[in-house]
Design a protein around this motif. Structure first.
Motif, PDB file in Angstrom:
ATOM      1  N   PRO A 175       4.966   7.695 -10.254  1.00  0.00           N
ATOM      2  CA  PRO A 175       4.007   7.552  -9.145  1.00  0.00           C
ATOM      3  C   PRO A 175       3.293   6.206  -9.209  1.00  0.00           C
ATOM      4  O   PRO A 175       2.788   5.803 -10.269  1.00  0.00           O
ATOM      5  CB  PRO A 175       3.032   8.709  -9.358  1.00  0.00           C
ATOM      6  CG  PRO A 175       3.845   9.740 -10.087  1.00  0.00           C
ATOM      7  CD  PRO A 175       4.761   8.952 -10.994  1.00  0.00           C
ATOM      8  N   GLY A 176       3.286   5.504  -8.097  1.00  0.00           N
ATOM      9  CA  GLY A 176       2.603   4.222  -8.003  1.00  0.00           C
ATOM     10  C   GLY A 176       3.416   3.056  -8.526  1.00  0.00           C
ATOM     11  O   GLY A 176       2.940   1.916  -8.498  1.00  0.00           O
ATOM     12  N   MET A 177       4.633   3.303  -9.009  1.00  0.00           N
ATOM     13  CA  MET A 177       5.441   2.237  -9.612  1.00  0.00           C
ATOM     14  C   MET A 177       6.704   1.945  -8.799  1.00  0.00           C
ATOM     15  O   MET A 177       7.634   1.301  -9.282  1.00  0.00           O
ATOM     16  CB  MET A 177       5.831   2.625 -11.040  1.00  0.00           C
ATOM     17  CG  MET A 177       4.659   2.855 -11.969  1.00  0.00           C
ATOM     18  SD  MET A 177       3.592   1.392 -12.144  1.00  0.00           S
ATOM     19  CE  MET A 177       4.701   0.313 -13.061  1.00  0.00           C
ATOM     20  N   ALA A 197       0.834  -1.204   0.000  1.00  0.00           N
ATOM     21  CA  ALA A 197       0.000   0.000   0.000  1.00  0.00           C
ATOM     22  C   ALA A 197       0.867   1.250   0.000  1.00  0.00           C
ATOM     23  O   ALA A 197       0.565   2.238  -0.681  1.00  0.00           O
ATOM     24  CB  ALA A 197      -0.915  -0.010   1.227  1.00  0.00           C
ATOM     25  N   GLN A 198       1.979   1.206   0.735  1.00  0.00           N
ATOM     26  CA  GLN A 198       2.905   2.344   0.772  1.00  0.00           C
ATOM     27  C   GLN A 198       3.567   2.537  -0.574  1.00  0.00           C
ATOM     28  O   GLN A 198       3.775   3.672  -1.027  1.00  0.00           O
ATOM     29  CB  GLN A 198       3.961   2.107   1.864  1.00  0.00           C
ATOM     30  CG  GLN A 198       4.961   3.219   2.059  1.00  0.00           C
ATOM     31  CD  GLN A 198       4.363   4.430   2.764  1.00  0.00           C
ATOM     32  OE1 GLN A 198       3.251   4.375   3.254  1.00  0.00           O
ATOM     33  NE2 GLN A 198       5.093   5.517   2.777  1.00  0.00           N
ATOM     34  N   ALA A 199       3.886   1.430  -1.259  1.00  0.00           N
ATOM     35  CA  ALA A 199       4.545   1.496  -2.576  1.00  0.00           C
ATOM     36  C   ALA A 199       3.645   2.189  -3.599  1.00  0.00           C
ATOM     37  O   ALA A 199       4.122   2.948  -4.456  1.00  0.00           O
ATOM     38  CB  ALA A 199       4.913   0.096  -3.044  1.00  0.00           C
ATOM     39  N   LYS A 200       2.337   1.941  -3.517  1.00  0.00           N
ATOM     40  CA  LYS A 200       1.406   2.561  -4.459  1.00  0.00           C
ATOM     41  C   LYS A 200       1.261   4.058  -4.244  1.00  0.00           C
ATOM     42  O   LYS A 200       0.972   4.806  -5.178  1.00  0.00           O
ATOM     43  CB  LYS A 200       0.030   1.896  -4.333  1.00  0.00           C
ATOM     44  CG  LYS A 200      -0.002   0.459  -4.845  1.00  0.00           C
ATOM     45  CD  LYS A 200      -1.394  -0.138  -4.687  1.00  0.00           C
ATOM     46  CE  LYS A 200      -1.427  -1.582  -5.196  1.00  0.00           C
ATOM     47  NZ  LYS A 200      -2.766  -2.186  -5.036  1.00  0.00           N
ATOM     48  N   LYS A 201       1.479   4.507  -3.010  1.00  0.00           N
ATOM     49  CA  LYS A 201       1.319   5.929  -2.706  1.00  0.00           C
ATOM     50  C   LYS A 201       2.627   6.704  -2.750  1.00  0.00           C
ATOM     51  O   LYS A 201       2.622   7.932  -2.788  1.00  0.00           O
ATOM     52  CB  LYS A 201       0.700   6.086  -1.299  1.00  0.00           C
ATOM     53  CG  LYS A 201      -0.706   5.534  -1.167  1.00  0.00           C
ATOM     54  CD  LYS A 201      -1.307   5.837   0.190  1.00  0.00           C
ATOM     55  CE  LYS A 201      -0.593   5.077   1.292  1.00  0.00           C
ATOM     56  NZ  LYS A 201      -1.205   5.308   2.626  1.00  0.00           N
ATOM     57  N   ALA A 212       9.912  -4.019  -2.848  1.00  0.00           N
ATOM     58  CA  ALA A 212      11.193  -4.371  -2.223  1.00  0.00           C
ATOM     59  C   ALA A 212      11.974  -3.113  -1.832  1.00  0.00           C
ATOM     60  O   ALA A 212      12.675  -3.092  -0.812  1.00  0.00           O
ATOM     61  CB  ALA A 212      12.011  -5.235  -3.181  1.00  0.00           C
ATOM     62  N   HIS A 213      11.819  -2.062  -2.647  1.00  0.00           N
ATOM     63  CA  HIS A 213      12.517  -0.812  -2.361  1.00  0.00           C
ATOM     64  C   HIS A 213      11.922  -0.144  -1.117  1.00  0.00           C
ATOM     65  O   HIS A 213      12.654   0.372  -0.260  1.00  0.00           O
ATOM     66  CB  HIS A 213      12.400   0.120  -3.574  1.00  0.00           C
ATOM     67  CG  HIS A 213      13.295   1.323  -3.489  1.00  0.00           C
ATOM     68  ND1 HIS A 213      14.662   1.258  -3.611  1.00  0.00           N
ATOM     69  CD2 HIS A 213      13.000   2.638  -3.273  1.00  0.00           C
ATOM     70  CE1 HIS A 213      15.179   2.467  -3.482  1.00  0.00           C
ATOM     71  NE2 HIS A 213      14.185   3.324  -3.282  1.00  0.00           N
ATOM     72  N   ILE A 214      10.596  -0.167  -1.018  1.00  0.00           N
ATOM     73  CA  ILE A 214       9.918   0.398   0.152  1.00  0.00           C
ATOM     74  C   ILE A 214      10.290  -0.394   1.404  1.00  0.00           C
ATOM     75  O   ILE A 214      10.545   0.174   2.472  1.00  0.00           O
ATOM     76  CB  ILE A 214       8.389   0.388  -0.049  1.00  0.00           C
ATOM     77  CG1 ILE A 214       7.989   1.350  -1.178  1.00  0.00           C
ATOM     78  CG2 ILE A 214       7.666   0.769   1.245  1.00  0.00           C
ATOM     79  CD1 ILE A 214       8.298   2.797  -0.916  1.00  0.00           C
TER      80      ILE A 214
END
Length: 448
Positions: free
Chosen positions: A46-48, A34-38, A52-54
């Motif tokens: 945005p959203g991409m 959910a955090q990755a999408k925001k 794994a990075h988050i």
């Protein structure tokens, strides 16, 4: 996930909550996605942003948040499901020997202390008796009220010689120890009310004065060390007024006297409206009725206080005192140990009565409706507005203000507690035997 309760005694328990990776893994992964999408990070659309990075950047803080959420939900559900009546809130027991890696493989164990409400039986019956005072106006109180009203609608005069209860408009200059005017000391021009002078000898020295008369006055002694009055007279801070030791030279510039208004039809009409009261006897009776109506509230307050003490004496409730003290310290960081010890007995007393009130409400199915809370808040606001404006608010305006007032959780809780207390009071009045006893107001004031 596992939660166990170790009951130390009837008032204290320890809860141990064990959280394993399988309990939090799915929630953490979901939160990361959910955090990755925001997320909006340089180099990514945005959203991409890859999950794994988050996880690499924020995974540990997300894990902490989710474990805390699980922990809070688990504690809350366990307390609700097991119908535990807790006092305060669960307190975490700190174990410095335990350290977590927060690496998504930890098995967590958290230990909490609980303070439990005591179990008790409570029964009020007609065999229980309290005195319900019927307060009557004594002659002195009636006369004092009439005098105050007459002065409120009286006229100001400037007599040549001062008398009791006059106001001296005077110059005040600070004196040195030798009695001379202190160069660079405090000086002020102020109104000195003789009715505020408590020292008999000093007050006598201020009666019989004329314009330009000079007397030396010890203000600390004159006003019995009242820093508020002294500060106002000298236009200094209350802190400075408290430390003030010097005497002052008082020079009379003018004498003001509020003459009492005549007891005539014009006076009666000003207070009660045209032709509502026509004679001095009717006027006195009207004042008596108003005072006794006010005294009904005083008598009710006395009865409520007596009921509270009677209830506390009837049921000796033990509390988890040491837990509550730790909880108070934990939730009030600025609370010193001295303040805690000084205030704890009052806190415990109020808590015991709250437990008794809640049991009366529950056992007798007393219902507190929102409409009652709204009406109580509305009356409170209406009284406040009338203090500052002779023109009352319309019902629509008052309703809007009340709705806004109750949106504040603290305001709503306070009014709810007041309505609850009134429900309990009315219930007990219908159960306990109340022995009515007439008492003069001056004697009523002497009661503890």
């Amino acid at each position: 996930m596992n939660i166990t309760q170790d009951k130390i005694d009837n008032l204290n328990s320890v809860l141990t909550v064990k959280i394993n990776p399988e309990d939090y893994k799915e929630r953490v992964e979901k939160a990361i996605k959910a955090q990755a999408k925001k997320a909006k990070l340089p180099g990514f659309r945005p959203g991409m942003v890859p999950a794994a990075h988050i996880k690499k950047m924020y995974g540990k803080s997300i894990l902490v948040d989710e474990v805390n959420n699980i922990l809070n939900d688990t504690l809350s559900n366990y307390i609700t499901d097991n119908k535990l009546e807790v006092l305060g809130q669960p307190l975490p027991k700190i174990d410095d020997s335990k350290e977590f890696n927060w690496d998504f493989t930890d098995n967590f164990e958290f230990v909490y202390e609980l303070g439990l409400a005591p179990e008790f039986d409570l029964e009020f019956t007609s065999k229980d008796k309290l005195v319900n005072y019927q307060v009557k106006v004594d002659p002195e109180t009636l006369a004092s009220r009439i005098t105050n009203l007459r002065k409120s609608y009286g006229k100001m005069s400037n007599p040549d010689v001062s008398a009791d209860d006059d106001v001296l408009y005077a110059d005040l200059k600070q004196l040195s120890a030798d009695g001379s005017v202190f160069e660079g000391g405090i000086s002020a021009t102020a109104s000195v009310r003789l009715d505020q002078v408590s020292d008999t000898k000093i007050k006598k020295s201020l009666i019989g004065l004329k314009k330009e008369d000079i007397v030396d006055v010890d203000l600390q002694k004159a006003f019995d060390g009242n820093a508020t009055i002294i500060a106002k007279v000298l236009n200094i801070s209350e802190e400075d007024a408290q430390d003030l030791k010097s005497k002052f030279q008082l020079t009379v510039k003018n004498i003001n006297r509020l003459e009492e208004g005549d007891l005539n039809q014009e006076f009666f009409d000003k207070i009660f409206g045209v032709d509502v009261v026509k004679t001095e006897e009717e006027f006195k009776e009207k004042i008596r009725e108003e005072l006794e109506s006010m005294m009904v509230q005083n008598a009710d307050q006395k009865l409520q206080a007596d009921m509270l003490q009677f209830g506390l004496d009837k049921v000796k409730l033990s509390l988890p005192d040491e837990f509550l003290k730790r909880w108070l310290k934990a939730t009030n960081e600025k609370l010193s140990d001295e303040e805690l010890e000084q205030g704890y007995e009052d806190f415990a007393r109020n808590l015991r009565w709250t437990l008794i009130e809640n049991k009366i409400i529950k056992d007798n199915k007393l219902e507190i409706k929102y409409e009652e809370v709204f009406a109580a808040a509305k009356n409170r606001l209406d009284s406040q507005f009338r203090m500052y404006s002779p023109q009352p608010l319309s019902e629509e305006q008052l309703g809007q203000y009340t709705a806004q007032f109750l949106q504040n959780k603290e305001n709503a809780n306070r009014i709810f507690e007041e309505v609850k207390a009134q429900h309990v009071f009315e219930y007990l009045k219908g159960v306990i035997t109340l022995d009515k006893k007439e008492i003069q107001y001056d004697k009523f004031l002497e009661l503890k």
